[in-house]
Design an enzyme around this catalytic site. Structure first.
Site, PDB file in Angstrom:
ATOM      1  CG  HIS A  53      -8.236  -4.322   6.108  1.00  0.00           C
ATOM      2  ND1 HIS A  53      -6.958  -4.029   6.504  1.00  0.00           N
ATOM      3  CD2 HIS A  53      -8.677  -3.235   5.417  1.00  0.00           C
ATOM      4  CE1 HIS A  53      -6.625  -2.821   6.069  1.00  0.00           C
ATOM      5  NE2 HIS A  53      -7.657  -2.324   5.407  1.00  0.00           N
ATOM      6  CG  ASP A 105       0.407  -1.849  -0.159  1.00  0.00           C
ATOM      7  OD1 ASP A 105      -0.352  -1.111  -0.828  1.00  0.00           O
ATOM      8  OD2 ASP A 105       0.386  -1.884   1.085  1.00  0.00           O
ATOM      9  NE  ARG A 156      -2.417   4.996  -3.241  1.00  0.00           N
ATOM     10  CZ  ARG A 156      -3.098   4.163  -2.439  1.00  0.00           C
ATOM     11  NH1 ARG A 156      -2.547   3.037  -2.030  1.00  0.00           N
ATOM     12  NH2 ARG A 156      -4.304   4.473  -2.067  1.00  0.00           N
ATOM     13  CB  SER A 159      -3.384  -0.616  -0.994  1.00  0.00           C
ATOM     14  OG  SER A 159      -2.672  -0.556   0.219  1.00  0.00           O
ATOM     15  CE  LYS A 176      -2.048  -3.324   2.949  1.00  0.00           C
ATOM     16  NZ  LYS A 176      -1.881  -1.983   3.544  1.00  0.00           N
TER      17      LYS A 176
END
Length: 425
Positions: free
Chosen positions: A82, A161, A168, A183, A187
């Site tokens: 990620h 999320d 947000r 967050s 995931k």
């Protein structure tokens, strides 16, 4: 429980219990905690922070809010990667097939881009026919068969999320470490991989502007991963200039193909090999950088990438075609010296205005538009040397050219950027 009491508790700097956090996340997902109360809670967290225990509880409550992917049917150590976002970040397009070429399965769900940050899924959708939506069964079957799949994130994955991030985004509470960490990691945990490489970008084009912020976020996410039994390593990487040469969906795919044919810049090739070595190590596969680079440039990674594209409906002929942007504008150096700055944020926003990115989620993309740099920070230039090409749908205005040119900084001292700044494990 009442949401107002929990908002007040966090507003006053007190810790929320595990049960209270679970109640809030469940309530928000199910609709009995409204947006305005969750907005107030997010702002309270923004100013008062969360402890590591609270952040872990928030993460796991979010994981429980939706579908969790079971990858146990896939043999071996499943790996995932990620990035916290950047400009010109085509790393996944190259890194995932490179790692898979060593027999390590890569089952990855990726997201779309917003603002100045590009999304991996958007880049893949620039390939005619590429299917980002796959059933869980097809996703797993493809990884079993070819060792690789990159798809879009399921709407059923981590529902909390999806709701909370949208909130947000419009309440100025995006850039707070506990909420970023929960967050990202909710995931990654829900997606089912055994090991996770986190690319935490820092600098002008990243959410984290300082090394200190990047280190804090990295440590928080690594600790979250380890607490739930996932091998996790964070790599803090430079985002003061765009990654590689290209910004823009089709253009970044083409650069990825160049790199996988051994034609990429040495610096970005080395960077991706370094990341691959870490990702392979997480899966228990120890390879030298020389072995990894050989796989990258001799066609093995490209073979995996093409197999994935074909398996997901992509047109291999379309994959290799050049950008179809009707207007290509060349930018030349205006003095002798060295490129000292190419501010990632400015060029990311410029590319977004061309149509390569979205200001809001509903904006359409121009997959062909973007920028390709012929020179990067540290490169020598002489007056009149080609620095970049702008690919667009229409002629760039003089104001646009002036804006672009002013951000190409040239000086007398050669800079030596370093892609990987620090590794946290």
């Amino acid at each position: 429980m009442r949401a107002v009491d929990l908002i007040q508790k966090k507003r006053d700097g007190l810790e929320l219990s595990t049960e209270e956090i679970q109640w809030l996340i469940e309530g928000y997902t199910d609709g009995y905690v409204p947006d305005y109360q969750m907005s107030a809670l997010a702002m309270a967290i923004y100013f008062k922070g969360m402890t590591m225990r609270e952040t872990r509880d928030m993460t796991m409550a979010m994981v429980a809010s939706g579908q969790q992917i079971d990858l146990s049917a896939i043999a071996g150590v499943k790996t995932d990667k990620h990035s916290t976002g950047g400009v010109g970040d085509k790393v996944t397009l190259i890194l995932a097939p490179l790692v898979a070429s060593f027999g390590v399965p890569v089952a990855k769900m990726s997201g779309r881009g917003l603002g100045h940050t590009g999304g991996t899924i958007d880049k893949l959708e620039s390939i005619k026919g590429y299917q980002i939506e796959r059933s869980q069964e097809d996703f797993i079957k493809q990884v079993q068969e070819i060792g690789l799949s990159v798809i879009g994130q399921s709407d059923n994955l981590v529902k909390a999320d999806k709701l909370l991030y949208a909130l947000r985004d419009v309440t100025a509470t995006v850039d707070i470490i506990p909420l970023i960490a929960s967050s990202v990691m909710s995931k990654k945990i829900a997606a089912g991989a055994d090991s996770i490489l986190l690319d935490v970008t820092v600098g002008d084009g990243a959410f984290m502007k300082t090394i200190e912020e990047a280190e804090e976020l990295s440590r928080t996410m690594v600790d979250l991963g380890k607490e739930v039994g996932r091998k996790t390593v964070a790599v803090i990487t430079d985002m003061s200039q765009p990654v590689g040469r290209a910004i823009g969906n089709r253009l970044e795919v083409l650069e990825a193909l160049e790199i996988m044919q051994g034609k990429g810049r040495a610096d970005v090739t080395e960077f991706i090999c370094d990341l691959a070595q870490i990702m392979l190590g997480l899966a228990g596969v120890e390879k030298s950088l020389e072995e990894i680079e050989d796989h990258l440039v001799n066609g093995r990674a490209l073979e995996k990438f093409e197999a994935m594209v074909q398996a997901q409906g992509g047109d291999l002929e379309d994959l290799h075609r050049p950008s179809a942007a009707p207007v290509v504008t060349s930018i030349y150096a205006e003095e002798d010296g060295f490129i000292t700055e190419l501010p990632a944020l400015e060029f990311g926003l410029f590319a977004m205005k061309l149509g390569a990115g979205r200001a809001v989620k509903t904006d359409p993309l121009d997959y062909e538009a973007g920028i390709v740099f012929e020179k990067k920070v540290g490169d020598a230039v002489k007056t009149g040397d080609l620095v970049a090409k702008i690919y667009s749908n229409e002629k760039i205005s003089q104001n646009g050219l002036t804006e672009f040119q002013k951000n190409v900084k040239i000086g007398g001292v050669q800079m030596k950027p370093k892609e990987i700044i620090k590794i946290i494990s």
